[in-house]
Design a protein around this motif. Structure first.
Motif, mmCIF file in Angstrom:
data_model
loop_
_atom_site.group_PDB
_atom_site.id
_atom_site.type_symbol
_atom_site.label_atom_id
_atom_site.label_comp_id
_atom_site.label_asym_id
_atom_site.label_seq_id
_atom_site.Cartn_x
_atom_site.Cartn_y
_atom_site.Cartn_z
ATOM 1 N N GLY A 184 -36.611 16.860 10.949
ATOM 2 C CA GLY A 184 -36.254 16.037 10.014
ATOM 3 C C GLY A 184 -37.473 15.825 8.609
ATOM 4 N N GLU A 185 -38.584 16.388 8.768
ATOM 5 C CA GLU A 185 -39.919 16.416 8.564
ATOM 6 C C GLU A 185 -39.201 17.312 7.084
ATOM 7 O OE1 GLU A 185 -43.925 17.315 9.881
ATOM 8 O OE2 GLU A 185 -42.970 16.918 12.308
ATOM 9 N N GLU A 186 -38.531 17.887 7.164
ATOM 10 C CA GLU A 186 -38.209 18.569 5.962
ATOM 11 C C GLU A 186 -37.542 18.336 4.820
ATOM 12 O OE1 GLU A 186 -38.998 21.505 5.390
ATOM 13 O OE2 GLU A 186 -40.284 21.758 6.914
ATOM 14 N N PHE A 187 -37.061 16.754 4.787
ATOM 15 C CA PHE A 187 -36.124 15.698 4.056
ATOM 16 C C PHE A 187 -36.532 14.357 3.739
ATOM 17 C CE2 PHE A 187 -33.264 18.948 5.758
ATOM 18 C CZ PHE A 187 -33.090 19.211 5.236
ATOM 19 N N VAL A 188 -37.603 14.392 5.429
ATOM 20 C CA VAL A 188 -37.996 12.929 4.655
ATOM 21 C C VAL A 188 -40.030 13.279 5.274
ATOM 22 C CG1 VAL A 188 -36.531 11.154 4.968
ATOM 23 C CG2 VAL A 188 -37.357 12.009 7.093
ATOM 24 N N THR A 189 -40.802 12.243 4.727
ATOM 25 C CA THR A 189 -41.899 12.421 5.261
ATOM 26 C C THR A 189 -42.854 11.852 6.124
ATOM 27 O OG1 THR A 189 -42.839 10.986 3.358
ATOM 28 C CG2 THR A 189 -42.881 13.372 2.566
ATOM 29 N N PRO A 190 -43.615 11.504 7.175
ATOM 30 C CA PRO A 190 -44.443 11.058 8.309
ATOM 31 C C PRO A 190 -44.570 10.257 7.535
ATOM 32 C CG PRO A 190 -44.533 13.527 9.013
ATOM 33 C CD PRO A 190 -44.325 13.944 7.062
ATOM 34 N N LEU A 191 -44.958 10.412 6.467
ATOM 35 C CA LEU A 191 -46.157 8.739 5.848
ATOM 36 C C LEU A 191 -45.194 8.099 5.091
ATOM 37 C CD1 LEU A 191 -48.154 7.338 4.459
ATOM 38 C CD2 LEU A 191 -47.808 8.686 2.286
ATOM 39 N N SER A 192 -43.740 8.506 4.812
ATOM 40 C CA SER A 192 -42.385 7.869 4.309
ATOM 41 C C SER A 192 -42.155 6.409 5.410
ATOM 42 C CB SER A 192 -41.710 7.915 3.361
ATOM 43 O OG SER A 192 -40.921 8.837 4.235
ATOM 44 N N VAL A 193 -41.895 7.188 6.828
ATOM 45 C CA VAL A 193 -41.019 6.619 7.707
ATOM 46 C C VAL A 193 -41.883 5.833 7.835
ATOM 47 C CG1 VAL A 193 -40.045 7.619 10.035
ATOM 48 C CG2 VAL A 193 -39.675 8.517 7.817
ATOM 49 N N SER A 194 -43.605 6.145 8.325
ATOM 50 C CA SER A 194 -44.626 5.481 9.011
ATOM 51 C C SER A 194 -44.580 3.901 8.094
ATOM 52 C CB SER A 194 -45.909 6.033 9.364
ATOM 53 O OG SER A 194 -46.854 5.280 9.641
ATOM 54 N N ALA A 195 -44.490 4.067 7.077
ATOM 55 C CA ALA A 195 -44.895 3.185 6.136
ATOM 56 C C ALA A 195 -44.006 2.032 6.559
ATOM 57 C CB ALA A 195 -45.378 3.442 4.489
ATOM 58 N N LEU A 196 -42.269 2.636 6.163
ATOM 59 C CA LEU A 196 -41.387 1.326 6.235
ATOM 60 C C LEU A 196 -41.663 1.015 7.863
ATOM 61 C CD1 LEU A 196 -38.348 3.128 4.109
ATOM 62 C CD2 LEU A 196 -39.157 0.784 4.181
ATOM 63 N N ALA A 197 -41.596 1.589 8.999
ATOM 64 C CA ALA A 197 -41.462 1.383 10.559
ATOM 65 C C ALA A 197 -42.593 0.400 10.778
ATOM 66 C CB ALA A 197 -41.497 2.291 11.356
ATOM 67 N N GLY A 198 -44.022 0.585 10.152
ATOM 68 C CA GLY A 198 -44.994 -0.330 10.053
ATOM 69 C C GLY A 198 -45.756 0.368 11.587
ATOM 70 N N VAL A 199 -45.000 1.284 12.046
ATOM 71 C CA VAL A 199 -45.911 2.133 13.632
ATOM 72 C C VAL A 199 -45.615 3.826 12.481
ATOM 73 C CG1 VAL A 199 -45.081 0.816 15.048
ATOM 74 C CG2 VAL A 199 -44.053 2.282 14.742
ATOM 75 N N ALA A 200 -46.816 4.335 13.043
ATOM 76 C CA ALA A 200 -47.086 5.730 13.887
ATOM 77 C C ALA A 200 -45.605 6.222 13.558
ATOM 78 C CB ALA A 200 -48.281 6.157 14.588
ATOM 79 N N VAL A 201 -45.480 7.274 13.354
ATOM 80 C CA VAL A 201 -44.865 8.340 13.798
ATOM 81 C C VAL A 201 -44.637 9.338 14.937
ATOM 82 C CG1 VAL A 201 -43.306 10.327 12.813
ATOM 83 C CG2 VAL A 201 -43.839 8.005 11.589
ATOM 84 N N HIS A 202 -43.961 9.276 15.858
ATOM 85 C CA HIS A 202 -44.594 10.193 16.672
ATOM 86 C C HIS A 202 -43.074 11.962 16.772
ATOM 87 C CE1 HIS A 202 -45.460 7.438 20.389
ATOM 88 N NE2 HIS A 202 -45.080 6.970 19.359
ATOM 89 N N ARG A 203 -44.530 12.455 16.833
ATOM 90 C CA ARG A 203 -43.712 14.030 16.299
ATOM 91 C C ARG A 203 -44.011 15.075 16.689
ATOM 92 N NH1 ARG A 203 -47.895 14.584 11.463
ATOM 93 N NH2 ARG A 203 -46.855 16.391 10.508
ATOM 94 N N ASP A 204 -45.373 15.044 17.836
ATOM 95 C CA ASP A 204 -45.220 16.256 18.852
ATOM 96 C C ASP A 204 -45.085 15.805 20.459
ATOM 97 O OD1 ASP A 204 -46.273 17.879 16.977
ATOM 98 O OD2 ASP A 204 -48.074 16.644 16.730
ATOM 99 N N LEU A 205 -44.526 17.016 21.028
ATOM 100 C CA LEU A 205 -44.750 16.692 22.528
ATOM 101 C C LEU A 205 -45.607 16.735 23.233
ATOM 102 C CD1 LEU A 205 -42.935 16.791 25.235
ATOM 103 C CD2 LEU A 205 -42.438 18.619 25.029
ATOM 104 N N PHE A 206 -46.184 17.871 22.818
ATOM 105 C CA PHE A 206 -48.069 17.963 23.087
ATOM 106 C C PHE A 206 -49.200 17.022 22.948
ATOM 107 C CE2 PHE A 206 -45.135 22.107 24.664
ATOM 108 C CZ PHE A 206 -45.007 21.553 25.890
#
Length: 410
Positions: free
Chosen positions: A49-71
């Motif tokens: 998914g990060e190849e198509f939308v950036t964590p920053l754009s998702v986080s900015a809209l959601a207003g919270v940190a994006v979860h990405r890593d299992l570990f």
């Protein structure tokens, strides 16, 4: 749909998994639309998914940190992926790729998204998006059949042109379609169509402009009950005294100060299908509170005259017309808990009493746990000590079952 969504999604927590694919950009619009309806969105972004939308754009809209890593060592020290998977009202995967659906169907868990989807007991809604030939491939069809039998629900895909130049089924459903599907999925609780009244918090009975009589209630248990009933689809009228906790979202909040105000609000809220009286209503009030602060004097303490407050639980339990089908009270006791609460149920005329021991040694009053005994005409059922949210969830389920049984008997 927007008005219905605003009612059904207010206060709901959506865990949104964003898979890889050109359609991932629609997830940004989906976040915005869900927030417009009052939902809280926690995003999980796959590596694809990060190849198509950036964590920053998702986080900015959601207003919270994006979860990405299992570990993630910070959250995994407390098994964060387990808590994350079970803290939401609904898990939504949009876009759901063929690869992610295959992982779900086969029970794979090699990244955060697939682990969340395997570890959850929360309902899951998939919004697939892929090439038409991938969608119609026998392997994908087998996976869809397996996921459907596992209780997974789908929205889309739609027919149309694709980025690859082909035409057919495989386009991600539009954000408004996904919001409608989410609204429909979350409106399927056993209390949909039921109206439930909940009282909560203490009452404050004024002595003068700066002093009052009150009970030591935070309002946490009543708030949890209202939230749990709302989660099962009920329309909740939440009548609360000056509580220490915030009222739940997605309910009709009626703030009151005194017992007399609470009684008036309860009567105004009728008719309801069920009523839960969790408020700690002061038993007495000062007959004539002063409009100026009382001063110390050489004559000693002031001569305050008291009157009994209205017995709201007893009045509603004994209504000749408009009585709720189920009336539930609470009995906070410090000694002889079961005996006192059983006598209270009979005296008040309510259907159920939830008895709890609030003696100082328990630490329950104002805390985040409760130890409950549910008293009905068939006897007492003692529950283990648990979080107030868990007490509320158990009570809400029992209320839903009781109202269902009553409907069947009519």
């Amino acid at each position: 749909m927007r008005q219905l969504g605003r009612i059904m999604l207010a206060g709901k927590h959506i865990l949104l998994v964003i898979g890889g694919g050109i359609a991932a950009y629609k997830a940004l619009e989906l976040i915005r639309r869900l927030q417009e309806q009052g939902a809280r969105v926690t995003p999980v972004l796959t590596r694809a998914g990060e190849e198509f939308v950036t964590p920053l754009s998702v986080s900015a809209l959601a207003g919270v940190a994006v979860h990405r890593d299992l570990f993630d060592l910070t959250s995994e020290a407390e098994m964060g992926h387990i808590q994350l998977s079970r803290s939401a009202d609904l898990l939504v995967v949009a876009p759901a790729t063929a690869d992610l659906m295959a992982k779900m169907a086969q029970g794979h868990a090699n990244d955060l998204a697939s682990t969340l989807l395997l570890a959850t007991d929360t309902p899951v809604l998939l919004a697939p998006a892929m090439n038409v030939r991938m969608w119609t491939h026998p392997a994908t069809r087998r996976n869809i059949e397996q996921l459907t039998s596992d209780g997974i629900q789908f929205v889309g895909p739609n027919d149309g042109g694709m980025a690859c130049g082909e035409f057919g089924p495989g386009r991600l459903a539009e954000p408004e379609e996904i919001v409608a599907a989410i609204t429909s999925r979350l409106s399927q609780g056993p209390l949909v169509g039921k109206r439930v009244l909940v009282t909560s918090g203490p009452t404050h009975e004024p002595i003068d402009p700066v002093r009052y009589i009150a009970n030591r209630s935070s309002g946490a248990q009543g708030t949890a009950v209202a939230r749990a009933l709302r989660a099962l689809g009920a329309e909740v009228v939440f009548i609360t005294g000056p509580a220490a906790v915030r009222p739940p979202e997605g309910v009709e909040v009626v703030p009151v100060e005194t017992a007399q105000e609470m009684e008036a609000a309860v009567l105004a809220a009728l008719p309801v299908d069920a009523a839960v009286f969790a408020a700690a209503v002061a038993d007495w009030r000062v007959i004539s509170p002063t409009d100026q602060k009382l001063k110390k004097s050489k004559g000693g303490v002031p001569d305050l005259k008291f009157a009994e407050n209205p017995d709201i639980l007893k009045r509603i339990s004994n209504l000749e017309a408009g009585r709720p089908s189920l009336v539930v009270g609470f009995a906070a006791e410090t000694n002889d808990v079961l005996e006192n609460a059983t006598a209270k149920r009979v005296r008040k005329g309510c259907d159920w009493i939830l008895a709890n021991d609030v003696s100082p040694a328990t630490g329950i009053m104002g805390g985040d746990e409760n130890a409950i005994s549910l008293i009905r005409d068939v006897g007492a059922e003692t529950w283990p000590r648990m979080k107030k949210d868990d007490v509320a969830a158990r009570l809400a389920q029992k209320i839903a079952q009781a109202l269902t049984d009553l409907d069947r008997s009519d």
